[in-house]
Design an enzyme around this catalytic site. Structure first.
Site, mmCIF file in Angstrom:
data_model
loop_
_atom_site.group_PDB
_atom_site.id
_atom_site.type_symbol
_atom_site.label_atom_id
_atom_site.label_comp_id
_atom_site.label_asym_id
_atom_site.label_seq_id
_atom_site.Cartn_x
_atom_site.Cartn_y
_atom_site.Cartn_z
ATOM 1 N N LYS A 6 105.976 -10.346 -3.376
ATOM 2 C CA LYS A 6 105.715 -11.114 -2.158
ATOM 3 C C LYS A 6 104.231 -11.062 -1.817
ATOM 4 O O LYS A 6 103.530 -10.131 -2.196
ATOM 5 C CB LYS A 6 106.549 -10.607 -0.989
ATOM 6 C CG LYS A 6 108.029 -10.682 -1.267
ATOM 7 C CD LYS A 6 108.818 -10.158 -0.106
ATOM 8 C CE LYS A 6 110.279 -10.154 -0.474
ATOM 9 N NZ LYS A 6 110.967 -8.991 -0.105
ATOM 10 N N ASP A 84 112.604 -12.405 5.562
ATOM 11 C CA ASP A 84 112.147 -11.684 4.373
ATOM 12 C C ASP A 84 113.163 -11.804 3.244
ATOM 13 O O ASP A 84 112.795 -12.044 2.105
ATOM 14 C CB ASP A 84 111.877 -10.215 4.705
ATOM 15 C CG ASP A 84 111.334 -9.476 3.503
ATOM 16 O OD1 ASP A 84 110.128 -9.637 3.223
ATOM 17 O OD2 ASP A 84 112.109 -8.780 2.822
#
Length: 158
Positions: A6, A84
């Site tokens: 990420k 997320d």
């Protein structure tokens, strides 16, 4: 080279500082979403190329308590909350080309049209939600015939 899962920051300034460090040491900075690098990605790409996709249904539920024990960033205002875990299926769809409309030179092929988020009192970011995206029709308009429906949660205990 090391894959950093990420984007390693929430703000551009922090990412630029990280890029400066890598540049000063003559290193390659490689970030991505780990799901896009799963071993079966080539098989999935082949399947997508051979089949017509009309709708996409995403059900991504996980337990923050099990997979992120003691990590309070998940529930903080800047922690993205349930969004997320949504990076995982969206990174897969992106790698498969589902979000790209070749007719408009790589522009986004989907538009968010509805989203509901659940925010418990003891969290500062959403813990669960659902969203509906509609595919663009190639001429810039939105097609009501093709959609992505996403149902996602951090509080799954099943």
């Amino acid at each position: 080279m090391v894959l950093m899962e990420k984007p390693p920051g929430l703000y551009r300034k922090g990412l630029e500082a990280l890029a400066d460090v890598a540049r000063s040491r003559n290193l390659t900075l490689f970030t991505g979403y780990h799901s896009a690098f799963c071993p079966c990605m080539n098989d999935m790409k082949r399947w997508v190329e051979e089949n017509s996709i009309s709708d996409v249904n995403i059900e991504w539920k996980e337990s923050a308590a099990k997979w992120h024990p003691g990590q309070t960033w998940i529930m903080e205002e800047t922690g993205l909350g349930v969004m997320d875990c949504l990076f995982n299926p969206f990174s897969i769809l992106d790698e498969l080309g589902i979000f790209t409309d070749e007719k408009c030179n790589g522009c986004s092929a989907v538009e968010l049209v509805n989203s509901k988020l659940y925010l418990p009192r003891n969290w500062k970011s959403p813990i669960a939600g659902s969203s509906t995206f509609l595919f663009r029709d190639g001429s810039g308009g939105v097609s009501r015939k093709r959609q992505i429906i996403a149902d996602y949660a951090w509080n799954y205990e099943g």
